[in-house]
Design a protein around this motif. Structure first.
Motif, mmCIF file in Angstrom:
data_model
loop_
_atom_site.group_PDB
_atom_site.id
_atom_site.type_symbol
_atom_site.label_atom_id
_atom_site.label_comp_id
_atom_site.label_asym_id
_atom_site.label_seq_id
_atom_site.Cartn_x
_atom_site.Cartn_y
_atom_site.Cartn_z
ATOM 1 N N SER A 706 0.805 -1.221 0.000
ATOM 2 C CA SER A 706 0.000 0.000 0.000
ATOM 3 C C SER A 706 0.843 1.278 0.000
ATOM 4 O O SER A 706 0.289 2.365 -0.063
ATOM 5 C CB SER A 706 -0.942 0.010 1.219
ATOM 6 O OG SER A 706 -0.190 -0.007 2.418
ATOM 7 N N TRP A 707 2.152 1.172 0.095
ATOM 8 C CA TRP A 707 2.987 2.380 0.029
ATOM 9 C C TRP A 707 4.212 2.135 -0.842
ATOM 10 O O TRP A 707 4.540 0.987 -1.153
ATOM 11 C CB TRP A 707 3.384 2.848 1.427
ATOM 12 C CG TRP A 707 4.447 2.040 2.145
ATOM 13 C CD1 TRP A 707 5.791 2.169 2.029
ATOM 14 C CD2 TRP A 707 4.228 0.997 3.123
ATOM 15 N NE1 TRP A 707 6.435 1.284 2.854
ATOM 16 C CE2 TRP A 707 5.503 0.551 3.548
ATOM 17 C CE3 TRP A 707 3.087 0.401 3.677
ATOM 18 C CZ2 TRP A 707 5.672 -0.446 4.487
ATOM 19 C CZ3 TRP A 707 3.256 -0.595 4.610
ATOM 20 C CH2 TRP A 707 4.520 -1.020 5.016
ATOM 21 N N GLN A 708 4.840 3.212 -1.219
ATOM 22 C CA GLN A 708 6.018 3.141 -2.082
ATOM 23 C C GLN A 708 7.270 2.978 -1.221
ATOM 24 O O GLN A 708 7.586 3.848 -0.411
ATOM 25 C CB GLN A 708 6.142 4.411 -2.931
ATOM 26 C CG GLN A 708 7.354 4.444 -3.850
ATOM 27 C CD GLN A 708 7.340 3.317 -4.876
ATOM 28 O OE1 GLN A 708 6.323 3.087 -5.522
ATOM 29 N NE2 GLN A 708 8.439 2.604 -5.001
ATOM 30 N N ILE A 709 7.962 1.873 -1.394
ATOM 31 C CA ILE A 709 9.183 1.617 -0.631
ATOM 32 C C ILE A 709 10.381 2.125 -1.431
ATOM 33 O O ILE A 709 10.575 1.713 -2.573
ATOM 34 C CB ILE A 709 9.353 0.110 -0.337
ATOM 35 C CG1 ILE A 709 8.151 -0.415 0.451
ATOM 36 C CG2 ILE A 709 10.648 -0.152 0.406
ATOM 37 C CD1 ILE A 709 8.206 -1.902 0.725
ATOM 38 N N PHE A 713 16.027 0.310 0.226
ATOM 39 C CA PHE A 713 15.668 -0.758 1.163
ATOM 40 C C PHE A 713 15.684 -2.117 0.473
ATOM 41 O O PHE A 713 16.068 -3.131 1.077
ATOM 42 C CB PHE A 713 14.296 -0.491 1.781
ATOM 43 C CG PHE A 713 14.263 0.695 2.701
ATOM 44 C CD1 PHE A 713 14.890 0.655 3.936
ATOM 45 C CD2 PHE A 713 13.624 1.865 2.326
ATOM 46 C CE1 PHE A 713 14.878 1.750 4.785
ATOM 47 C CE2 PHE A 713 13.603 2.970 3.163
ATOM 48 C CZ PHE A 713 14.238 2.914 4.399
ATOM 49 N N SER A 714 15.289 -2.143 -0.780
ATOM 50 C CA SER A 714 15.325 -3.404 -1.526
ATOM 51 C C SER A 714 16.756 -3.870 -1.709
ATOM 52 O O SER A 714 17.060 -5.062 -1.585
ATOM 53 C CB SER A 714 14.649 -3.224 -2.892
ATOM 54 O OG SER A 714 13.306 -2.862 -2.732
ATOM 55 N N ASN A 732 12.727 1.783 8.687
ATOM 56 C CA ASN A 732 11.368 2.314 8.543
ATOM 57 C C ASN A 732 10.698 1.824 7.263
ATOM 58 O O ASN A 732 9.490 1.970 7.102
ATOM 59 C CB ASN A 732 11.376 3.842 8.604
ATOM 60 C CG ASN A 732 12.153 4.461 7.451
ATOM 61 O OD1 ASN A 732 11.827 4.307 6.276
ATOM 62 N ND2 ASN A 732 13.195 5.211 7.780
ATOM 63 N N CYS A 733 11.486 1.268 6.336
ATOM 64 C CA CYS A 733 10.971 0.679 5.088
ATOM 65 C C CYS A 733 10.104 1.664 4.298
ATOM 66 O O CYS A 733 9.159 1.271 3.610
ATOM 67 C CB CYS A 733 10.195 -0.606 5.365
ATOM 68 S SG CYS A 733 11.195 -1.903 6.108
ATOM 69 N N GLY A 734 10.407 2.935 4.402
ATOM 70 C CA GLY A 734 9.691 3.939 3.621
ATOM 71 C C GLY A 734 8.630 4.698 4.376
ATOM 72 O O GLY A 734 8.039 5.638 3.844
ATOM 73 N N ILE A 735 8.347 4.317 5.618
ATOM 74 C CA ILE A 735 7.343 5.006 6.441
ATOM 75 C C ILE A 735 8.073 5.784 7.533
ATOM 76 O O ILE A 735 8.655 5.202 8.446
ATOM 77 C CB ILE A 735 6.344 4.007 7.063
ATOM 78 C CG1 ILE A 735 5.588 3.271 5.963
ATOM 79 C CG2 ILE A 735 5.377 4.732 7.993
ATOM 80 C CD1 ILE A 735 4.735 4.168 5.075
ATOM 81 N N GLY A 736 8.005 7.112 7.454
ATOM 82 C CA GLY A 736 8.708 7.937 8.427
ATOM 83 C C GLY A 736 7.934 8.146 9.711
ATOM 84 O O GLY A 736 8.515 8.387 10.766
ATOM 85 N N ALA A 737 6.602 8.064 9.640
ATOM 86 C CA ALA A 737 5.760 8.255 10.828
ATOM 87 C C ALA A 737 4.379 7.698 10.518
ATOM 88 O O ALA A 737 4.011 7.520 9.349
ATOM 89 C CB ALA A 737 5.675 9.733 11.203
ATOM 90 N N LEU A 784 9.477 -5.645 -1.432
ATOM 91 C CA LEU A 784 10.892 -5.326 -1.586
ATOM 92 C C LEU A 784 11.459 -5.983 -2.836
ATOM 93 O O LEU A 784 12.221 -5.378 -3.588
ATOM 94 C CB LEU A 784 11.667 -5.784 -0.350
ATOM 95 C CG LEU A 784 11.442 -4.985 0.938
ATOM 96 C CD1 LEU A 784 11.957 -5.760 2.144
ATOM 97 C CD2 LEU A 784 12.118 -3.617 0.859
ATOM 98 N N GLN A 785 11.093 -7.228 -3.059
ATOM 99 C CA GLN A 785 11.583 -7.949 -4.230
ATOM 100 C C GLN A 785 11.022 -7.361 -5.519
ATOM 101 O O GLN A 785 11.713 -7.288 -6.540
ATOM 102 C CB GLN A 785 11.242 -9.435 -4.110
ATOM 103 C CG GLN A 785 12.036 -10.130 -3.008
ATOM 104 C CD GLN A 785 11.513 -11.522 -2.684
ATOM 105 O OE1 GLN A 785 10.410 -11.890 -3.082
ATOM 106 N NE2 GLN A 785 12.306 -12.286 -1.953
ATOM 107 N N LEU A 786 9.770 -6.920 -5.482
ATOM 108 C CA LEU A 786 9.172 -6.279 -6.647
ATOM 109 C C LEU A 786 9.930 -4.990 -6.974
ATOM 110 O O LEU A 786 10.233 -4.706 -8.135
ATOM 111 C CB LEU A 786 7.699 -5.971 -6.377
ATOM 112 C CG LEU A 786 6.935 -5.269 -7.507
ATOM 113 C CD1 LEU A 786 6.889 -6.159 -8.749
ATOM 114 C CD2 LEU A 786 5.524 -4.917 -7.054
ATOM 115 N N ASN A 787 10.242 -4.237 -5.934
ATOM 116 C CA ASN A 787 11.042 -3.025 -6.108
ATOM 117 C C ASN A 787 12.377 -3.340 -6.748
ATOM 118 O O ASN A 787 12.847 -2.662 -7.644
ATOM 119 C CB ASN A 787 11.289 -2.397 -4.738
ATOM 120 C CG ASN A 787 10.746 -0.996 -4.655
ATOM 121 O OD1 ASN A 787 10.045 -0.537 -5.543
ATOM 122 N ND2 ASN A 787 11.056 -0.308 -3.581
#
Length: 1044
Positions: A706-709, A713-714, A732-737, A784-787
């Motif tokens: 549901s979010w852009q990583i 991170f990948s 954080n895998c792309g989520i800062g807060a 992550l693998q898709l990224n």
């Protein structure tokens, strides 16, 4: 021919011996039996499981494995006659005979020998009757308080009694109760000497004595010489408070008489002799012997040896020490700090994981392993004394500070170590030199010359309420003027952590201040508070105003973004505490929220509530310990291009992207009352940050789709082979807060947030189940693998253009280097890509010693070999050895990456079409050395690099790939060299892929052949396939020059 050497033992001493021997060009391999985690597959050094207690088996092992020299560490083996047995079997062994080793293994013999030859020692007497011994203790006119159990196995069992009664009890326990077993049948009772204890070591061939610099070891467990006695908790060398003349006197009146006396008694002493000395007010006296290097004395003295250690040993064995006298580094001091297990010197637990070794190595310290072993690919504790951290600096205080930094970087549960190694010498230096900073006397151990440079506050990022203009020593803030009636204050203090070290390594200081401000301010936001003001603290060894200004400018800019005042700042300059270029940062922020407007109430969170995720800027500020470990293992550097197509900036710059500050964007949203809870994602990643605001009865389910990583991170997940849990618990895998809101209000909150920040609906609140995690992240690994697959799409496109089918098994490649293979890191990185057809199976260097590229290969898990050309009589003999090793590893292709040896015709013919080389010019127009100089002198406008098959004639070969580099008018040889190197790192991996995949091969006529079906590709299609590199014909090159 180079020797194989066997070092026997498993401690820090043996690691140091192996490390020093491996530096010799005469040594091609060092085996350590049984060794430890530090000597396991460490360049030239590896462990052996040979049974060392059976000297017959050991001798045969040495013959079967062509061991040219054995160096014995532990004294027990010396006492058991290992040197006698190996030498009798024709195996060269370094150390004294069993008879000579009695100086250490038999205390009664040693004391009688000293008396016989009138060598000064403590007064003593030996007893086997406890009553007679106690009578002696109570009747002597000197403090007979040192009780030694005489015998090999009990040699370290020394009791220093506090009173005569305690000494008598010790005698009873040894002689009557047999606490040390049968070897304690005799006790030696010695006078307790008072003074300064020293260690004096020497090499001796039985005639010549070559003293080493004096060492002072610290035996007691805790700082200030407190706690129980140990085998040694650290040491430093040389001992600055001892005059040079005293060392000469020690040689003439102690060391030489010992060697001469042993020889006169028919027992020639050959090896290393270590004497424990006590410098009393009257004289220097011997208190004990070691018939080998002591531990930790070995770890602190060998790094100062300038000679080839192997040559010194051989000269000692051959009786020719006078022709190979050792030389020592002058104007340098070495310090070693021992890290021990909790409970040492008593009972202790084994199996504690040791971390931070890579970080310590980055700091420049040398870590010698002792009680360590490998368990599930991790270093764990396996003894009382676990590690010795050693540094060499120009002065003692700098060396101690550096060693202590190395120690603090390393962690294992219950670690014990001293922080005051060398305190006696430091006190001496203070008295002698009178270290003064300004008008204040320096306390070198505790304060390291702290200078507080309080600067006038500037209230940058001004807001109502700040009163920096009032001056004075304190900073003022008026809450009423800021509009608050009944406020509750919220404060936060933070430091940067490991990311700060990365910034210093990258020399990028302008963004790290935002991380400091962001971490404080975002935590204040979690309470629904508005940040009001910020204060910072900057500490360094020597102030670099340019660096400090860059850091402070970043802090000021961040305060403006946060909407708070930079109210105060403090600078501490602490000589000796920090290395050049190193500094530390801390920040303190204060915010406020009206008592009646505390809208954030996590207790209101309920089932069905929605989680809104705000985008992070990348890694932000946490997880950098793991990032650095992954980077070291990958052989990449901070200056390397971002890997895998994840960006077009240097990797270090991407990693240092500053943490986002959310205050201005989120304060209106938080004050709306629509948000129940807010949490920045900090240490512990998603799995540990979110539960901090979550009621115990609830859990969170997030969906990573549901979010852009961010792509970094990948790459980290793939390169570090990290599990889904490791990723979620570290990053954080792309989520800062995250925000938590009612389902009905979630869309409105999301819309409000998206006016300022990228955000998504990423999950919801569910009931918590006993024993289950409070946060579950679905599809994280898949996302992550898709990224990652999207990052690698260019590589996949190249393969589809070329119609290449991936081979069933990867082609094994060997890379030959000469110390600095500039393309090796690029080849290793490319080989790890999923689309790659190759496996780097082996790295060979023709230069021995401290080769960084070999360490990089080892970190990447690639076998390495050193085949030193200087040890071979002819080129063909050298090439034959390389050929044999290549066959051993089933190598199919060879890459020459900075390999500076000309290969023989026979070797090239055997490996025809299998050797690739890269030339830093566009062949055939520019040949030979100094290509960049030729290009600049000729005034041409285009140069580049060429990857070609190696043929028998030098600087010729069928061209596989060329990449042009434009020549700028202001280019120098150095700037051109750097840009061509970058081109090489792009071109060489692609050329290797073309050959390994079968697209390109070398024909029987010595010309390049393209696979059928790819020959029809136009020049532009080939250019697309190889990511903007170009294959230039000679006429095309010439045309470019003339057109320019």
């Amino acid at each position: 021919m180079a020797d194989r050497v066997l070092v026997i033992g498993s401690g820090g001493r043996e690691h140091a011996l192996a490390w020093k021997l491996a530096q010799s060009p005469h040594v091609k391999q060092v085996l350590v039996a049984p060794g430890n985690a530090g000597t396991a597959n460490n360049g030239k050094i590896s462990n052996s499981a040979v049974l060392v207690s059976n000297h017959t088996i050991l001798a045969q092992f040495c013959k079967d494995h062509n061991i040219g020299l054995v160096v014995v560490g532990p004294e027990a083996l010396l006492g058991a006659g290992i040197v006698d047995d190996l030498m009798s079997a024709g195996v060269r062994c370094f150390g004294p005979s069993a008879k000579a080793a009695q100086l250490e293994t038999n205390t009664s013999f040693a004391k009688a020998f000293l008396d016989c030859h009138r060598i000064p020692t403590a007064r003593w007497k030996a007893f086997d009757n406890p009553q007679e011994a106690c009578s002696f203790i109570t009747s002597t006119d000197f403090p007979a308080l040192v009780i030694k159990a005489s015998g090999q196995a009990a040699r370290k069992e020394i009791i220093i009694a506090a009173s005569k009664e305690e000494a008598c009890r010790a005698v009873q326990e040894i002689l009557q109760d047999k606490v040390f077993g049968e070897t304690g049948e005799t006790v030696v009772i010695e006078e307790l000497l008072e003074g300064e204890e020293l260690s004096c070591l020497c090499f001796t061939d039985g005639v010549t004595v070559a003293p080493m610099p004096l060492v002072q070891a610290h035996k007691q467990l805790m700082d200030g010489d407190q706690g129980p006695y140990t085998a040694g908790m650290g040491a430093y060398c040389p001992v600055s408070q001892i005059p040079e003349a005293l060392l000469e006197r020690i040689k003439d009146s102690i060391l030489q008489p010992i060697v001469d006396g042993m020889r006169q008694e028919g027992t020639t002493y050959v090896g290393v002799l270590q004497t424990g000395l006590m410098r009393t007010k009257d004289d220097v006296k011997i208190i004990n012997f070691n018939c080998h290097f002591g531990d930790p004395q070995c770890q602190v003295i060998l790094p100062l040896l300038k000679n080839d250690f192997y040559e010194v040993i051989q000269a000692t064995i051959d009786g020719k020490l006078c022709s190979c006298m050792p030389a020592w580094s002058e104007n340098h001091t070495a310090v070693s700090v021992v890290m021990a297990s909790e409970g040492y010197p008593g009972e202790y637990v084994k199996g504690m994981e040791v971390t931070g070794l890579l970080q310590a190595r980055e700091l420049g310290v040398k870590v010698f392993h002792a009680g360590t072993t490998m368990q599930d690919d991790k270093v764990v504790t396996d003894g009382g004394r676990v590690l010795t951290v050693t540094t060499i600096k120009e002065d003692l205080m700098s060396a101690l500070e550096e060693a202590n930094k190395g120690v603090t970087a390393i962690r294992f549960q219950g670690a014990i170590y001293r922080k005051d190694i060398g305190y006696q010498a430091i006190a001496f230096l203070q008295q002698s030199v009178g270290l003064i900073n300004g008008d204040v006397s320096v306390d070198a151990i505790t304060s390291s010359a702290l200078i507080n440079q309080s600067e006038p506050p500037t209230a940058t990022g001004s807001r109502s309420g700040s009163h920096a203009e009032l001056g004075g020593s304190a900073d003022l803030f008026d809450l009423k003027a800021s509009g608050y009636d009944d406020p509750i204050l919220v404060s936060r203090t933070k430091g940067i952590g490991t990311k700060l070290q990365v910034a210093q390594l990258c020399k990028k200081h302008d963004t790290i201040g935002q991380d400091l401000v962001a971490m404080c301010v975002n935590d204040i936001l979690a309470q629904g508070a508005e940040p009001l003001f910020f204060l910072d603290y900057f500490a360094c060894g020597k102030l670099d105003t340019e660096v400090a200004q860059a850091v402070r400018a970043g802090i000021a800019e961040a305060c403006t973004k946060a909407g708070c005042a930079l109210l105060g700042r403090d600078t501490a300059e602490m000589p000796g505490m920090y290395s050049p270029g190193e500094y530390n940062l801390a920040g303190f922020a204060v915010g406020a929220v009206e008592r009646g407007q505390m809208f954030l109430q996590p207790e209101r969170v309920a089932e069905g509530d929605v989680i809104i995720g705000l985008a992070s800027s990348g890694i932000q500020s946490h997880g950098f310990n793991l990032v650095r470990k992954i980077l070291l293992m990958s052989s990449l550097h901070y200056s390397s291009p971002v890997p895998g197509g994840c960006g077009d900036q240097p990797l270090g710059e991407l990693l240092l992207t500053p943490t986002k500050i959310y205050s201005k964007a989120l304060l209106p949203v938080l004050r709306s009352g629509h948000v129940k809870a807010f949490a920045p994602i900090t240490g512990g990643g998603l799995l540990e940050s979110i539960p901090r605001i979550l009621p115990e009865a609830f859990s969170v389910i997030l969906d990573a789709y549901s979010w852009q990583i961010p792509e970094i991170f990948s790459w980290l997940q793939t390169e570090g082979n990290l599990s889904e849990e490791e990723m979620a618990r570290t990053f954080n895998c792309g989520i800062g807060a995250v925000l938590m809101a009612d389902k009905e209000l979630a869309q409105q909150v999301l819309k409000d947030v998206q006016r300022h920040e990228e955000a998504w609906l990423i999950g919801n609140i569910v009931p918590s189940h006993t024993g289950s995690s409070h946060v579950k992240v679905k599809n994280l690994l898949k996302a992550l693998q898709l990224n990652r697959s999207q990052c690698l799409q260019n590589a996949a496109d190249m393969d589809s253009h070329l119609h290449v089918e991936a081979p069933k098994s990867k082609v094994k490649v060997a890379v030959l280097i000469s110390g600095t293979g500039t393309n090796l890191a690029a080849l290793i990185a490319y080989a790890k890509e999923p689309a790659s057809c190759v496996q780097i199976a082996l790295v060979i260097s023709n230069k021995s010693g401290d080769v960084e590229e070999l360490r990089n290969a080892a970190r990447a898990g690639i076998p390495t070999r050193v085949i030193d050309h200087k040890l071979y009589g002819s080129r063909s003999e050298f090439d034959h050895t390389i050929d044999r090793v290549l066959e051993e590893f089933s190598v199919e292709l060879i890459c020459l990456a900075g390999f500076m040896r000309i290969l023989s015709s026979a070797f090239i013919r055997k490996w025809y079409g299998k050797i690739l080389n890269i030339c830093p010019s566009l062949l055939p127009s520019v040949k030979g050395g100094n290509a960049h100089k030729q290009v600049l002198q000729a005034g041409v406008k285009v140069t580049g690099c060429t990857v070609h098959f190696v043929l028998e004639e030098a600087n010729t070969g069928a061209i596989i790939l060329q990449e042009p580099v434009s020549v700028n008018t202001d280019d120098t040889e150095e700037t051109l060299l750097e840009r061509v190197k970058e081109a090489e790192c792009r071109a060489f991996p692609i050329a290797l892929q073309l050959v390994a995949s079968g697209v390109v091969r070398l024909g029987a006529d010595g010309k390049t052949c393209w696979k059928q079906g790819t020959q029809s590709l136009t020049h532009h299609e080939k250019q697309d396939c190889i990511s903007s590199t170009t294959t230039l014909k000679p006429q095309q090159y010439n045309r470019l020059q003339s057109n320019a």
